[in-house]
Design a protein around this motif. Structure first.
Motif, short mmCIF file in Angstrom:
data_model
loop_
_atom_site.label_atom_id
_atom_site.label_comp_id
_atom_site.label_asym_id
_atom_site.label_seq_id
_atom_site.Cartn_x
_atom_site.Cartn_y
_atom_site.Cartn_z
N MET A 1 1.35 -1.10 -0.06
CA MET A 1 -0.29 -0.14 0.14
C MET A 1 0.25 1.41 0.15
O MET A 1 1.64 0.81 0.76
N HIS A 2 0.85 2.14 -0.99
CA HIS A 2 1.01 3.24 -0.71
C HIS A 2 1.47 4.42 0.50
O HIS A 2 -0.36 4.37 1.06
N PRO A 3 2.42 5.20 0.98
CA PRO A 3 2.03 5.61 2.24
C PRO A 3 1.07 7.01 2.21
O PRO A 3 0.37 6.95 2.88
N THR A 4 0.36 7.54 1.12
CA THR A 4 -0.66 8.31 1.20
C THR A 4 -1.64 7.57 1.41
O THR A 4 -3.26 7.71 1.72
N ASP A 5 -1.85 5.68 0.90
CA ASP A 5 -3.04 4.81 0.94
C ASP A 5 -3.32 4.93 2.15
O ASP A 5 -3.82 4.39 3.11
N LEU A 6 -1.88 4.66 2.82
CA LEU A 6 -1.89 3.95 4.18
C LEU A 6 -2.79 5.02 5.43
O LEU A 6 -3.20 4.72 6.01
N VAL A 7 -2.25 6.14 4.94
CA VAL A 7 -2.66 7.32 5.95
C VAL A 7 -3.84 7.12 5.75
O VAL A 7 -4.74 8.14 6.91
N SER A 8 -4.89 7.25 4.67
CA SER A 8 -6.02 7.49 4.34
C SER A 8 -7.44 7.00 4.92
O SER A 8 -8.45 6.76 4.88
N ALA A 9 -6.22 5.61 4.86
CA ALA A 9 -6.87 4.20 5.51
C ALA A 9 -7.17 4.55 7.08
O ALA A 9 -7.76 4.36 7.87
N TRP A 10 -6.01 5.16 7.53
CA TRP A 10 -6.01 5.31 9.28
C TRP A 10 -7.13 6.71 9.27
O TRP A 10 -7.65 6.12 10.00
N VAL A 11 -7.41 7.87 8.45
CA VAL A 11 -8.21 8.01 8.24
C VAL A 11 -9.46 7.70 8.89
O VAL A 11 -10.31 8.03 9.43
N GLU A 12 -10.13 7.08 7.57
CA GLU A 12 -11.16 5.89 7.31
C GLU A 12 -11.57 5.22 8.58
O GLU A 12 -12.49 5.29 9.75
N ALA A 13 -10.76 4.76 9.73
CA ALA A 13 -10.35 3.53 10.33
C ALA A 13 -11.04 4.91 11.28
O ALA A 13 -11.47 4.43 12.54
N PHE A 14 -9.85 6.16 11.90
CA PHE A 14 -10.50 6.61 12.75
C PHE A 14 -12.01 7.27 13.15
O PHE A 14 -12.30 7.24 14.12
N ASN A 15 -12.49 7.23 11.78
CA ASN A 15 -13.63 7.98 11.99
C ASN A 15 -13.87 7.31 11.98
O ASN A 15 -15.90 7.42 12.53
N ARG A 16 -14.34 5.92 11.87
CA ARG A 16 -15.57 4.86 11.99
C ARG A 16 -14.84 4.97 13.70
O ARG A 16 -15.89 3.87 14.29
N GLY A 17 -14.11 4.88 14.17
CA GLY A 17 -14.05 5.09 15.72
C GLY A 17 -13.90 3.30 15.87
O GLY A 17 -13.95 3.25 17.40
#
Length: 117
Positions: A1-17
């Motif tokens: 996974m590209h680093p920016t995709d990983l950070v985008s996945a982090w944001v999605e998981a964060f927003n789901r709590g």
């Protein structure tokens, strides 16, 4: 996974709590240092930190910008209450090895009616 995709996945998981999904994005010995707090070391402790924080406050990360600098990705964010901050993610072997975040802890605590230590 590209680093920016990983950070985008982090944001999605964060927003789901979703503390489980967030923890899965980190190396076993990762460090999460939100500069207003002491560093949290290790995936299990990072998981516990997120679980505790999600239980205490309703948090949303709205991306303003993601800057790709190779193995370091900068995330500029805001929340619906007007708080702003930024985070820096060091990515190694497709996982977060180090994260540092800058944000106004006092304003966060006041907005969420949390105790001020």
């Amino acid at each position: 996974m590209h680093p920016t995709d990983l950070v985008s996945a982090w944001v999605e998981a964060f927003n789901r709590g979703d503390a489980d999904a967030l923890a899965a994005l980190y190396h076993d010995d990762a460090v999460n240092h939100q500069v207003a707090n002491e560093p949290v070391i290790g995936r299990a402790n990072i998981h516990a930190m997120f679980a505790k924080e999600f239980a205490a406050a309703d948090m949303t990360c709205i991306v303003e910008a993601i800057h790709d600098a190779g193995e370091v990705v900068a995330l500029e964010w805001r929340d619906p209450n007007g708080l702003r901050g930024c985070g820096f993610f060091t990515i190694r072997d497709g996982k977060i090895a180090f994260q540092r975040g800058y944000w106004d802890k006092l304003s966060f605590l006041k907005l969420h009616n949390l105790p001020i230590a």
